[in-house]
Structures are given as structure tokens and as C-alpha cells.
Design an enzyme around this catalytic site. Structure first.
Site, PDB file in Angstrom:
ATOM      1  N   ASP A 169     -17.243   9.343 -14.371  1.00 51.69           N
ATOM      2  CA  ASP A 169     -16.629   9.571 -13.166  1.00 51.69           C
ATOM      3  C   ASP A 169     -17.021  10.777 -12.497  1.00 51.69           C
ATOM      4  O   ASP A 169     -17.975  11.677 -12.938  1.00 51.69           O
ATOM      5  CB  ASP A 169     -15.118   9.729 -13.442  1.00 51.69           C
ATOM      6  CG  ASP A 169     -14.811  10.732 -14.761  1.00 51.69           C
ATOM      7  OD1 ASP A 169     -15.664  11.322 -15.178  1.00 51.69           O
ATOM      8  OD2 ASP A 169     -13.798  10.586 -15.210  1.00 51.69           O
ATOM      9  N   ASN A 212      -2.086  11.434 -20.445  1.00 51.22           N
ATOM     10  CA  ASN A 212      -1.473  10.476 -20.108  1.00 51.22           C
ATOM     11  C   ASN A 212      -2.167   8.987 -20.694  1.00 51.22           C
ATOM     12  O   ASN A 212      -1.976   7.838 -19.938  1.00 51.22           O
ATOM     13  CB  ASN A 212      -1.221  10.231 -18.857  1.00 51.22           C
ATOM     14  CG  ASN A 212      -2.600  10.093 -17.683  1.00 51.22           C
ATOM     15  OD1 ASN A 212      -3.567  10.098 -18.428  1.00 51.22           O
ATOM     16  ND2 ASN A 212      -2.329  10.381 -16.574  1.00 51.22           N
ATOM     17  N   HIS A 221      -5.401   8.005 -20.049  1.00 50.30           N
ATOM     18  CA  HIS A 221      -6.445   7.772 -19.021  1.00 50.30           C
ATOM     19  C   HIS A 221      -7.845   8.001 -19.850  1.00 50.30           C
ATOM     20  O   HIS A 221      -8.111   8.749 -20.597  1.00 50.30           O
ATOM     21  CB  HIS A 221      -6.456   8.624 -17.687  1.00 50.30           C
ATOM     22  CG  HIS A 221      -6.987   9.722 -17.693  1.00 50.30           C
ATOM     23  ND1 HIS A 221      -6.193  10.711 -16.799  1.00 50.30           N
ATOM     24  CD2 HIS A 221      -8.025  10.325 -18.269  1.00 50.30           C
ATOM     25  CE1 HIS A 221      -6.672  11.882 -16.876  1.00 50.30           C
ATOM     26  NE2 HIS A 221      -7.797  11.815 -17.574  1.00 50.30           N
ATOM     27  N   GLU A 238      -6.557   5.838 -14.377  1.00 53.33           N
ATOM     28  CA  GLU A 238      -5.201   6.058 -14.592  1.00 53.33           C
ATOM     29  C   GLU A 238      -4.100   4.910 -14.948  1.00 53.33           C
ATOM     30  O   GLU A 238      -4.360   4.006 -14.933  1.00 53.33           O
ATOM     31  CB  GLU A 238      -4.413   6.770 -13.418  1.00 53.33           C
ATOM     32  CG  GLU A 238      -5.324   8.027 -12.755  1.00 53.33           C
ATOM     33  CD  GLU A 238      -5.146   9.311 -13.819  1.00 53.33           C
ATOM     34  OE1 GLU A 238      -4.542   9.617 -14.782  1.00 53.33           O
ATOM     35  OE2 GLU A 238      -5.177  10.502 -13.103  1.00 53.33           O
TER      36      GLU A 238
END
Ligand code: GLP
Length: 241
Positions: free
Chosen positions: A67, A136, A138, A143
Site C-alpha cells: 500500500d 482494527n 486491517h 479497512e
């Protein structure tokens, strides 16, 4: 699915580097999927050491990063391009043309995404993908969502991710709100996956990813369905298992 419990961060990093080194020794022209974040930094240090020892060479290795932030250029100290050069590429013999990181400054970001997928296919896919994990759940920058996004795409970062990643920036305002990330299918298509996690802050997410429902609300949970995935965890990240 394999779970390796390491003694501490150092041991986790060494174990990960050894597995990556074995991959390169057995297939010198391996395609490695690479991750950023604080978790893999020591793994890269151990790989640099193995390169300096002449145990491994990156001369035929290709790398494809997960990413990149949208809007940060290569010279920006917070771009993932800068991170990778600073923590890894500058210290090994990888050929610049064999390094791939999405360009988050391009005008046509949709084209960047589709070209990235084509490039991965032209390289016959990823042999070994390294992953960290967000608080979280990811992976890359996929996400929590209502569905798993398949291929490389642009995303809006979660508030939680922006907060978590603000520790690298002067303040929260400076954290980009958008990023480009490989999709979940892109990641799942890797032949082997190693996920690294350390610290008690990741323990609950790790537990849910391994044993919870497979749910796009916790993107890493899809890894339960991958045929060759290894979680390497330090004691603290593994304490709920
Ligand atoms: C970042 C990256 C992820 C990384 C995660 C965890 O946002 N996009 O690839 O795995 O957050 O980061 P850290 O290792 O710093 O906890």
C-alpha cells in the site's frame, strides 16, 4: 494455518527473516509482498544482516508493496516508498526496477490500481506476502467494511487508523485521509503469507482474526481460509490464544 509463538519482538523478527531468507534461497527470483508499519522493521534489519553475511542475495528478487498513502511523494519521510528505502532497500542489492510500490501522487489513481494488478499478474503473482495487522484488523489498508474489496483500490482511512498512524506524523491533521491498497483477493492470491504481530494491543484483534467469524468487519479474519498462512506472534500478541 500455523501459529508460531515467539519469545519477544526480536525473536518474532528473527523467525520471520529466517522464513523469508529460506524462500529466497530456495527461489532466488522470488516475488515478495512487503509491508510497512513499525512491526516489520526489525525483520528488515535481520534480512539486511543476512545479506551482509552473504547468506542471501536480492539480485533477482522482486518486491511488491501492499500500500501507499495518497498524496505523499517519494521524498516525503512519511511515504511508504521513503520508509522502504530507509528501512530496507538502501541496504540490500535489489534492482530499482524490481521494486514496486503504488504511486499515490499520480493523477489517474484508478489506472495506478489496475496497472498494479496487471504488474502482479505479469510477475506470476506473489510467492510470499508479509503482513502486519492494524488495531482494527486491517491488512494492507483494507479497512473494516461491509464486504471484502477484491483487487487494488483506493480507500478512505478509518478514524482509528489515522489516529494510530499519527504517531509517525507531526500531528493527526497531517495524516493522509486516503490510500491505495492491494485488495483482499490480491493478498489471498499470494502462495504463502506470514502475518506478524507484537504487543498486547494487538492481542484481541489477533484472537478474533484467528478464531472469530470470517467477516469483512475484521479483514484479517479472511486469512483463516488461506491454505498456507503463518502467524508469527510475540508473547504479548499471543496471550489470549
Ligand atoms: C499500517 C499499514 C499496515 C500495517 C498496519 C500496522 O496502517 N498500512 O500494512 O500492517 O498499519 O502497523 P504497525 O505495524 O505500525 O502496528
Amino acid at each position: 494455518m500455523r501459529i508460531i509463538k515467539a519469545r519477544d519482538y526480536n525473536d518474532m523478527s528473527k523467525k520471520a527473516a529466517n522464513m523469508i531468507a529460506a524462500q529466497i534461497l530456495l527461489k532466488p527470483n522470488s516475488v515478495l509482498g512487503l509491508a510497512t508499519g513499525s512491526t516489520p522493521i526489525m525483520t528488515y534489519k535481520y534480512l539486511i544482516k543476512l545479506f551482509e553475511d552473504e547468506t542471501i542475495s536480492f539480485s533477482d528478487v522482486k518486491t511488491i508493496n501492499l500500500d501507499e498513502y495518497i498524496g505523499l511523494n517519494k521524498e516525503n519521510a512519511n511515504s511508504y516508498y521513503f520508509f522502504m528505502c530507509n528501512n530496507f532497500f538502501n541496504f540490500i542489492n535489489i534492482k530499482p526496477e524490481n521494486v514496486h510500490i503504488p504511486d499515490g501522487t499520480a493523477e489517474d489513481l484508478e489506472k495506478v490500481c489496475s496497472d498494479y494488478e496487471t504488474m502482479i499478474q505479469e510477475n506470476n503473482g506473489i510467492d510470499l506476502q508479509i503482513l502486519g495487522i492494524g488495531n482494527n484488523g486491517h491488512i494492507g489498508f483494507n479497512e473494516p467494511d461491509l464486504k471484502f474489496e477484491a483487487v487494488t483500490h483506493c480507500i478512505n482511512l478509518d478514524e482509528e487508523t489515522i489516529k494510530a498512524n499519527s504517531r509517525f506524523f507531526e500531528n493527526e491533521e497531517e495524516v493522509p485521509k486516503k490510500a491505495i491498497t492491494m485488495g483482499v483477493k490480491t493478498i489471498m492470491n499470494a502462495r504463502k503469507i506470514i502475518l506478524l504481530a507484537n504487543g498486547s494491543g494487538k492481542a484481541e484483534t489477533i484472537f478474533k482474526s484467528l478464531y472469530g467469524k470470517i467477516d469483512p468487519a475484521l479483514p484479517a479474519s479472511i486469512l483463516q481460509l488461506h491454505p498456507d498462512v503463518t502467524f508469527i506472534l510475540d508473547k504479548e500478541a499471543a496471550y489470549l490464544l
